[in-house]
Each structure stands twice: as structure tokens, then as C-alpha cells.
Design a protein around this motif. Structure first.
Motif, PDB file in Angstrom:
ATOM      1  N   TYR A   1       0.996  -1.100  -0.009  1.00 19.96           N
ATOM      2  CA  TYR A   1       0.183  -0.064   0.042  1.00 19.96           C
ATOM      3  C   TYR A   1       1.016   1.340  -0.011  1.00 19.96           C
ATOM      4  O   TYR A   1       1.170   2.419  -1.036  1.00 19.96           O
ATOM      5  N   GLN A   2       1.897   1.381   1.079  1.00 20.65           N
ATOM      6  CA  GLN A   2       3.177   2.427   0.873  1.00 20.65           C
ATOM      7  C   GLN A   2       3.608   2.474  -0.654  1.00 20.65           C
ATOM      8  O   GLN A   2       4.132   3.531  -0.598  1.00 20.65           O
TER       9      GLN A   2
ATOM     10  N   THR B   1      -7.202   9.179  -4.727  1.00 25.63           N
ATOM     11  CA  THR B   1      -7.477   8.083  -3.392  1.00 25.63           C
ATOM     12  C   THR B   1      -7.659   7.074  -4.422  1.00 25.63           C
ATOM     13  O   THR B   1      -8.064   5.802  -4.140  1.00 25.63           O
ATOM     14  N   GLY B   2      -6.509   6.845  -6.080  1.00 26.06           N
ATOM     15  CA  GLY B   2      -6.814   5.512  -6.711  1.00 26.06           C
ATOM     16  C   GLY B   2      -5.731   3.581  -5.511  1.00 26.06           C
ATOM     17  O   GLY B   2      -6.641   3.605  -4.945  1.00 26.06           O
ATOM     18  N   PRO B   3      -4.868   4.636  -4.811  1.00 24.71           N
ATOM     19  CA  PRO B   3      -4.024   2.909  -3.774  1.00 24.71           C
ATOM     20  C   PRO B   3      -5.763   2.585  -2.857  1.00 24.71           C
ATOM     21  O   PRO B   3      -5.342   1.474  -2.797  1.00 24.71           O
TER      22      PRO B   3
ATOM     23  N   ILE C   1      -9.751  -0.804  -0.491  1.00 24.21           N
ATOM     24  CA  ILE C   1     -11.115  -0.988  -0.093  1.00 24.21           C
ATOM     25  C   ILE C   1     -11.376  -2.165  -0.399  1.00 24.21           C
ATOM     26  O   ILE C   1     -11.696  -3.026  -0.664  1.00 24.21           O
ATOM     27  N   PHE C   2     -11.557  -2.601  -2.188  1.00 22.64           N
ATOM     28  CA  PHE C   2     -11.963  -3.231  -3.332  1.00 22.64           C
ATOM     29  C   PHE C   2     -11.350  -4.628  -2.714  1.00 22.64           C
ATOM     30  O   PHE C   2     -11.825  -5.415  -2.740  1.00 22.64           O
ATOM     31  N   PHE C   3     -10.349  -4.976  -3.005  1.00 22.39           N
ATOM     32  CA  PHE C   3      -9.176  -6.210  -2.495  1.00 22.39           C
ATOM     33  C   PHE C   3      -9.725  -5.899  -1.619  1.00 22.39           C
ATOM     34  O   PHE C   3      -9.885  -8.139  -1.258  1.00 22.39           O
TER      35      PHE C   3
ATOM     36  N   ALA D   1     -15.200 -11.493   1.021  1.00 17.21           N
ATOM     37  CA  ALA D   1     -16.225 -12.169   0.844  1.00 17.21           C
ATOM     38  C   ALA D   1     -15.225 -13.907   0.410  1.00 17.21           C
ATOM     39  O   ALA D   1     -16.197 -14.444   0.472  1.00 17.21           O
ATOM     40  N   LYS D   2     -14.387 -13.934  -0.071  1.00 23.69           N
ATOM     41  CA  LYS D   2     -14.128 -14.985  -0.899  1.00 23.69           C
ATOM     42  C   LYS D   2     -13.877 -15.900   0.350  1.00 23.69           C
ATOM     43  O   LYS D   2     -13.121 -17.687   0.404  1.00 23.69           O
ATOM     44  N   GLY D   3     -13.252 -15.448   1.249  1.00 28.28           N
ATOM     45  CA  GLY D   3     -12.726 -15.590   2.863  1.00 28.28           C
ATOM     46  C   GLY D   3     -10.896 -16.733   2.135  1.00 28.28           C
ATOM     47  O   GLY D   3     -10.667 -17.856   2.656  1.00 28.28           O
ATOM     48  N   LYS D   4     -10.185 -15.558   1.635  1.00 26.28           N
ATOM     49  CA  LYS D   4      -8.968 -16.265   1.076  1.00 26.28           C
ATOM     50  C   LYS D   4      -7.983 -15.968   2.217  1.00 26.28           C
ATOM     51  O   LYS D   4      -6.590 -16.888   2.318  1.00 26.28           O
TER      52      LYS D   4
END
Length: 64
Positions: free
Chosen positions: A22-23, A45-47, A52-54, A60-63
Motif C-alpha cells: 500500500y505504501q 484516492t486510487g490506492p 478497499i475493493f481488494f 467475501a471469498k474467505g481467502k
């Protein structure tokens, strides 16, 4: 954290890797935004939006 032996350490390592990525992404976008390569609003705002989506997808997938 997982209930397995060593699961806590694995979780800490994964968290550190995510923070470093992220950094790095933030710094790259900051440089591109200042040079005008990408829109400054998207650079700022991109990162955050990407992570957030990642995070949502991972939960959601429980990975992790």
C-alpha cells in the motif's frame, strides 16, 4: 488469525506485506500525480479505493 500453530505469525507477515505494498502504491501514485501523468484526484484516492475493493473481495471469498 487462524487457530493453527503459527497462524498468528503468518497473519502478521501478511499484514506487513499489505502495508508495504500500500505504501509503495501510494508513493508511486503521488509521484505520477505530481508529474501530471495521472489525474491528482485519482492519484490521491486510487490506492485507497483499490485496497478497499481488494479487502472486500478477500473477505467475501474467505481467502485470508
Amino acid at each position: 488469525s487462524k487457530n493453527e500453530r503459527g497462524g498468528v505469525i503468518l497473519s502478521i507477515i501478511i499484514a506487513l506485506v499489505v502495508v508495504v505494498i500500500y505504501q509503495a502504491m501510494s508513493m508511486i501514485c503521488l509521484i505520477f500525480g505530481k508529474q501530471g501523468i495521472i489525474n491528482p484526484i485519482i492519484a490521491g484516492t486510487g490506492p485507497t479505493i483499490a485496497f478497499i475493493f481488494f479487502s472486500w473481495y478477500t473477505v467475501a471469498k474467505g481467502k485470508l
